[in-house]
Scaffold this motif. Structure first.
Motif, PDB file in Angstrom:
ATOM      1  N   GLU A 382     -27.260  44.549   3.961  1.00 44.74           N
ATOM      2  CA  GLU A 382     -28.494  44.058   4.550  1.00 44.74           C
ATOM      3  C   GLU A 382     -28.790  44.843   5.832  1.00 44.74           C
ATOM      4  N   GLU A 383     -30.033  44.776   6.310  1.00 46.93           N
ATOM      5  CA  GLU A 383     -30.431  45.573   7.473  1.00 46.93           C
ATOM      6  C   GLU A 383     -29.581  45.267   8.696  1.00 46.93           C
ATOM      7  N   ASP A 384     -29.249  43.977   8.914  1.00 46.95           N
ATOM      8  CA  ASP A 384     -28.443  43.652  10.086  1.00 46.95           C
ATOM      9  C   ASP A 384     -27.028  44.189   9.947  1.00 46.95           C
ATOM     10  N   GLU A 385     -26.547  44.274   8.690  1.00 47.31           N
ATOM     11  CA  GLU A 385     -25.209  44.845   8.477  1.00 47.31           C
ATOM     12  C   GLU A 385     -25.224  46.345   8.733  1.00 47.31           C
ATOM     13  N   VAL A 386     -26.307  47.021   8.329  1.00 48.21           N
ATOM     14  CA  VAL A 386     -26.435  48.454   8.599  1.00 48.21           C
ATOM     15  C   VAL A 386     -26.447  48.705  10.101  1.00 48.21           C
ATOM     16  N   ASN A 387     -27.204  47.892  10.837  1.00 50.04           N
ATOM     17  CA  ASN A 387     -27.260  48.062  12.292  1.00 50.04           C
ATOM     18  C   ASN A 387     -25.895  47.807  12.920  1.00 50.04           C
ATOM     19  N   ASN A 388     -25.180  46.814  12.413  1.00 45.99           N
ATOM     20  CA  ASN A 388     -23.843  46.524  12.922  1.00 45.99           C
ATOM     21  C   ASN A 388     -22.896  47.686  12.657  1.00 45.99           C
ATOM     22  N   LEU A 389     -23.037  48.285  11.464  1.00 44.38           N
ATOM     23  CA  LEU A 389     -22.203  49.435  11.122  1.00 44.38           C
ATOM     24  C   LEU A 389     -22.463  50.591  12.080  1.00 44.38           C
ATOM     25  N   ARG A 390     -23.731  50.822  12.365  1.00 41.82           N
ATOM     26  CA  ARG A 390     -24.059  51.897  13.305  1.00 41.82           C
ATOM     27  C   ARG A 390     -23.465  51.614  14.685  1.00 41.82           C
ATOM     28  N   ASP A 391     -23.489  50.342  15.085  1.00 46.31           N
ATOM     29  CA  ASP A 391     -22.912  49.977  16.378  1.00 46.31           C
ATOM     30  C   ASP A 391     -21.416  50.251  16.399  1.00 46.31           C
ATOM     31  N   GLN A 392     -20.753  49.950  15.277  1.00 44.88           N
ATOM     32  CA  GLN A 392     -19.305  50.159  15.207  1.00 44.88           C
ATOM     33  C   GLN A 392     -18.950  51.637  15.294  1.00 44.88           C
ATOM     34  N   MET A 393     -19.827  52.508  14.783  1.00 47.10           N
ATOM     35  CA  MET A 393     -19.548  53.943  14.835  1.00 47.10           C
ATOM     36  C   MET A 393     -19.405  54.420  16.269  1.00 47.10           C
ATOM     37  N   GLY A 394     -20.179  53.834  17.175  1.00 51.46           N
ATOM     38  CA  GLY A 394     -20.100  54.252  18.566  1.00 51.46           C
ATOM     39  C   GLY A 394     -20.990  55.446  18.856  1.00 51.46           C
ATOM     40  N   ASP A 395     -21.419  55.536  20.094  1.00 51.76           N
ATOM     41  CA  ASP A 395     -22.332  56.598  20.483  1.00 51.76           C
ATOM     42  C   ASP A 395     -21.705  57.979  20.330  1.00 51.76           C
ATOM     43  N   PHE A 396     -20.419  58.106  20.704  1.00 50.91           N
ATOM     44  CA  PHE A 396     -19.801  59.439  20.646  1.00 50.91           C
ATOM     45  C   PHE A 396     -19.707  59.943  19.211  1.00 50.91           C
ATOM     46  N   VAL A 397     -19.302  59.071  18.288  1.00 53.44           N
ATOM     47  CA  VAL A 397     -19.182  59.494  16.885  1.00 53.44           C
ATOM     48  C   VAL A 397     -20.542  59.902  16.340  1.00 53.44           C
ATOM     49  N   LYS A 398     -21.568  59.127  16.665  1.00 51.78           N
ATOM     50  CA  LYS A 398     -22.912  59.475  16.197  1.00 51.78           C
ATOM     51  C   LYS A 398     -23.356  60.813  16.793  1.00 51.78           C
ATOM     52  N   MET A 399     -23.049  61.032  18.063  1.00 54.01           N
ATOM     53  CA  MET A 399     -23.391  62.311  18.682  1.00 54.01           C
ATOM     54  C   MET A 399     -22.670  63.461  17.997  1.00 54.01           C
ATOM     55  N   MET A 400     -21.405  63.235  17.637  1.00 50.95           N
ATOM     56  CA  MET A 400     -20.628  64.283  16.990  1.00 50.95           C
ATOM     57  C   MET A 400     -21.190  64.605  15.602  1.00 50.95           C
ATOM     58  N   MET A 401     -21.502  63.572  14.822  1.00 52.33           N
ATOM     59  CA  MET A 401     -22.013  63.804  13.479  1.00 52.33           C
ATOM     60  C   MET A 401     -23.389  64.467  13.531  1.00 52.33           C
ATOM     61  N   ASP A 402     -24.198  64.115  14.511  1.00 50.80           N
ATOM     62  CA  ASP A 402     -25.496  64.771  14.678  1.00 50.80           C
ATOM     63  C   ASP A 402     -25.327  66.234  15.068  1.00 50.80           C
ATOM     64  N   ALA A 403     -24.289  66.522  15.873  1.00 52.43           N
ATOM     65  CA  ALA A 403     -24.087  67.886  16.365  1.00 52.43           C
ATOM     66  C   ALA A 403     -23.441  68.789  15.319  1.00 52.43           C
ATOM     67  N   GLY A 404     -22.664  68.216  14.404  1.00 56.53           N
ATOM     68  CA  GLY A 404     -21.926  69.024  13.443  1.00 56.53           C
ATOM     69  C   GLY A 404     -22.744  70.062  12.709  1.00 56.53           C
ATOM     70  N   PRO A 405     -23.911  69.720  12.162  1.00 55.47           N
ATOM     71  CA  PRO A 405     -24.688  70.712  11.412  1.00 55.47           C
ATOM     72  C   PRO A 405     -25.230  71.868  12.244  1.00 55.47           C
ATOM     73  N   VAL A 406     -25.339  71.684  13.575  1.00 56.96           N
ATOM     74  CA  VAL A 406     -26.032  72.681  14.400  1.00 56.96           C
ATOM     75  C   VAL A 406     -25.175  73.267  15.524  1.00 56.96           C
ATOM     76  N   GLN A 407     -23.941  72.767  15.690  1.00 57.73           N
ATOM     77  CA  GLN A 407     -23.091  73.223  16.791  1.00 57.73           C
ATOM     78  C   GLN A 407     -21.771  73.741  16.219  1.00 57.73           C
ATOM     79  N   PRO A 408     -21.456  75.039  16.364  1.00 59.57           N
ATOM     80  CA  PRO A 408     -20.305  75.613  15.671  1.00 59.57           C
ATOM     81  C   PRO A 408     -18.957  75.030  16.079  1.00 59.57           C
ATOM     82  N   VAL A 409     -18.752  74.712  17.354  1.00 59.76           N
ATOM     83  CA  VAL A 409     -17.465  74.150  17.779  1.00 59.76           C
ATOM     84  C   VAL A 409     -17.258  72.773  17.160  1.00 59.76           C
ATOM     85  N   VAL A 410     -18.301  71.961  17.145  1.00 56.52           N
ATOM     86  CA  VAL A 410     -18.205  70.632  16.557  1.00 56.52           C
ATOM     87  C   VAL A 410     -18.024  70.735  15.044  1.00 56.52           C
TER      88      VAL A 410
END
Length: 474
Positions: A382-410
């Motif tokens: 459900e939508e609230d479960e998806v939002n909770n999952l995103r919260d559990q990932m944490g800001d740093f993990v989300k930043m890392m996954m966003d950076a992976g496709p475009v940042q060679p070190v990551v």
């Protein structure tokens, strides 16, 4: 005078052959019991139904096999397997965008499972300490809750015999009956299962001449798991014999059909039509092969206390993964290496099996965490479960996954973990954190990162396909 020591391996597949090789370093003789009769060459066998589907053999597992059976990878490459640099030889789209094809920092080996198993089996059976009982079945274990001393083995003629062993290793994969053996003693084994109920459909194709040279790549197209609606993915690998193996998968209404037209339509409904365009140029070589055996299953044998002396569990019998992440073969190989190292350190006497089990279990933990963290995003939430999952990932993990496709070190750091070459803790290295936060990034890609040669090849074939038949007169 000391008596000879003997090891018994239940299951003669990928994990079983590696296990026999490792045990032969510590024991005088090793017997492998395998229910199938092995084919003479690289062919399918009944006991490995998943062999019809694509397999990735990532760097960590490749290096583990090489440590046990030096020369195996050279043999695979000589037989037509492909060494694919990552991310350079990968055309990948995931929830975080198209991956830039940075210069390779890691690699994988791609080939059919039947070739991989055959080469490893041939390499292992060169060791004259190892013998195989083909067409045999391992029944009840011998011994008791405190010590396993062998197993009842039914040979191909249906005769039972007791086979004694100093060490017994269960390498029977998902079909292992060890849990039931413990249940008969009144002991329950802790187990965790995550099953998306993914449907996998695989076909093998012959591309036109020179296509694989122009497109020397692994193709990965994945849905965004946080977007409501059907989930449809596909992975295409170059395999031996100048062929492509394409495995499509789906859930939540995105399951791929098996007929020719439906399969191609499914590919056109992916996040990008690239694979459909390429497959449109090919000749199908096989009918559709289907499986739903894609659950993640972690059986925590190492948590049983006390643990019976003389018994070890490896491979899918301990930890089985959704094959889409390509970790099963490599995790099994790394587990066998961990067992080998534990036996080297603690010997083969009392308490050796307990040390080995803890070592094998520790190796299984990281690929288990990776696979389940990815798969849980594809659950029908459900939508609230998806939002909770995103919260559990944490800001740093989300930043890392966003950076992976475009940042060679990551990208390199994530591949280090994904190829089972390093622990997830390495993602916290200072240089990785700095790259996530301030590293120079490439532009976000809006389409597949094709080379000029790949674009020219596609344009040429599209032009040929669109050209009318020449007027030959009457």
């Amino acid at each position: 005078m000391n008596s000879l020591t003997h090891g018994l391996v239940l299951g003669g597949g990928h994990a079983g052959m590696l296990t026999a090789t490792a045990l032969a370093r510590h024991l005088d003789t090793v017997t492998v019991v395998e229910r199938d009769h092995y084919p003479q060459g690289p062919s399918h066998r009944k006991g490995v139904p998943q062999a019809h589907h694509g397999h990735l053999f990532v760097a960590g597992g490749v290096q583990a096999v090489e440590s046990l059976l030096p020369g195996t990878i050279d043999r695979l490459l000589a037989e037509g397997a492909h060494r694919m640099g990552l991310p350079e030889d990968s055309i990948t789209l995931n929830a975080y965008g198209w991956q830039h094809r940075f210069p390779a920092t890691h690699f994988m080996i791609t080939c059919g499972r039947e070739l991989l198993d055959w080469v490893i089996r041939e390499q292992a059976l060169r060791n004259d300490k190892i013998t195989v009982v083909e067409g045999g079945d391992a029944g009840a274990l011998l011994g008791d809750a405190g010590r396993v001393t062998g197993a009842v083995v039914t040979d191909g003629d249906g005769r039972d015999r007791h086979v004694d062993a100093d060490i017994v290793v269960d390498a029977r994969g998902r079909g292992s009956r060890l849990k039931q053996w413990f249940a008969g003693q009144g002991r329950e084994v802790e187990e965790e299962v995550l099953d998306l109920r993914l449907r996998y459909v695989t076909r093998v194709f012959a591309p036109p001449p020179r296509t694989m040279k122009e497109f020397h790549a692994v193709f990965n197209l994945f849905s965004d798991p946080t977007v409501p609606g059907p989930v449809s993915n596909a992975v295409m690998l170059p395999i031996e014999g100048d062929r492509w193996m394409l495995t499509a998968s789906g859930v939540r209404g995105g399951e791929p059909p098996t007929d020719d037209e439906g399969f191609l339509t499914h590919l056109r409904r992916l996040a990008h039509p690239l694979l459909a365009d390429l497959i449109g140029l090919t000749e199908p070589l096989t009918s559709a092969q289907v499986t739903r055996t894609t659950s993640n299953r972690r059986t925590y044998y190492e948590r049983l206390d006390p643990w019976p002396e003389g018994l070890i569990v490896v491979g899918d019998a301990l930890a089985a993964f959704n094959p889409i992440y390509g970790h099963g073969l490599s995790a099994a190989a790394l587990g066998v290496v961990a067992m080998d190292q534990a036996l080297e350190e603690h010997g083969t006497g009392d308490d050796a099996a307990r040390h080995a089990m803890h070592a094998v279990g520790a190796v299984a933990d990281e690929p288990w965490q990776w696979a389940t963290a990815q798969d849980i995003q594809y659950m029908d939430l459900e939508e609230d479960e998806v939002n909770n999952l995103r919260d559990q990932m944490g800001d740093f993990v989300k930043m890392m996954m966003d950076a992976g496709p475009v940042q060679p070190v990551v990208s390199a750091a994530l591949l280090n973990v994904h190829t089972l070459s390093a622990s997830q803790s390495t993602l916290q290295a200072p240089h990785v954190i700095a790259a996530v936060r301030r590293g120079v990034r490439r532009p976000v890609l809006t389409g597949p990162p094709l080379t000029d040669a790949e674009r020219a090849f596609l344009a040429s074939h599209a032009k040929d396909a669109a050209a009318p038949e020449p007027d030959r007169g009457t």
